[in-house]
Design a protein around this motif. Structure first.
Motif, PDB file in Angstrom:
ATOM      1  N   LYS A 152      44.059 -15.490  -5.210  1.00  0.00           N
ATOM      2  CA  LYS A 152      43.831 -15.901  -6.609  1.00  0.00           C
ATOM      3  C   LYS A 152      43.424 -14.702  -7.453  1.00  0.00           C
ATOM      4  N   LEU A 153      42.525 -13.880  -6.942  1.00  0.00           N
ATOM      5  CA  LEU A 153      42.097 -12.688  -7.669  1.00  0.00           C
ATOM      6  C   LEU A 153      43.268 -11.723  -7.830  1.00  0.00           C
ATOM      7  N   ALA A 154      44.042 -11.521  -6.787  1.00  0.00           N
ATOM      8  CA  ALA A 154      45.189 -10.606  -6.863  1.00  0.00           C
ATOM      9  C   ALA A 154      46.167 -11.067  -7.936  1.00  0.00           C
ATOM     10  N   LYS A 155      46.398 -12.352  -8.039  1.00  0.00           N
ATOM     11  CA  LYS A 155      47.324 -12.880  -9.045  1.00  0.00           C
ATOM     12  C   LYS A 155      46.801 -12.611 -10.456  1.00  0.00           C
ATOM     13  N   VAL A 156      45.505 -12.837 -10.672  1.00  0.00           N
ATOM     14  CA  VAL A 156      44.904 -12.563 -11.990  1.00  0.00           C
ATOM     15  C   VAL A 156      45.052 -11.087 -12.339  1.00  0.00           C
ATOM     16  N   LEU A 157      44.798 -10.213 -11.374  1.00  0.00           N
ATOM     17  CA  LEU A 157      44.894  -8.773 -11.614  1.00  0.00           C
ATOM     18  C   LEU A 157      46.330  -8.358 -11.917  1.00  0.00           C
TER      19      LEU A 157
END
Length: 87
Positions: A77-82
């Motif tokens: 989820k964090l990777a997608k936001v970044l």
């Protein structure tokens, strides 16, 4: 110029370093030249994007979602936001 981020994390019973380091690793996987600052707070994981001296919260999750024993459920989820920031 490198992207700037601030990671806030909670000092849990084990210090919170594992979760902090996992969060920083995700940021550095997406932005290999990222400038990442860390700050211990009394809250769960929060990630801020810093631009022109202004902080914008881009991600938050319960600290346990960055635990190794739970297989880091918040990592994708964090990777997608970044990755969305790159667009």
């Amino acid at each position: 110029m490198s992207m700037q981020f601030l990671v806030q994390y909670s000092h849990s019973w084990d210090g919170g370093r594992q979760e902090r380091d996992a969060t920083v690793a995700v940021i550095e996987d997406v932005y290999d030249d990222a400038d990442v600052q860390v700050q211990e707070t009394g809250s769960d994981i929060k990630v801020f994007f810093i631009e022109g001296g202004n902080k914008k919260k881009i991600f938050s999750c319960p600290q346990r979602d960055m635990y190794r024993k739970y297989n880091w459920p918040a990592r994708p989820k964090l990777a997608k936001v970044l990755q969305e920031l790159q667009k």
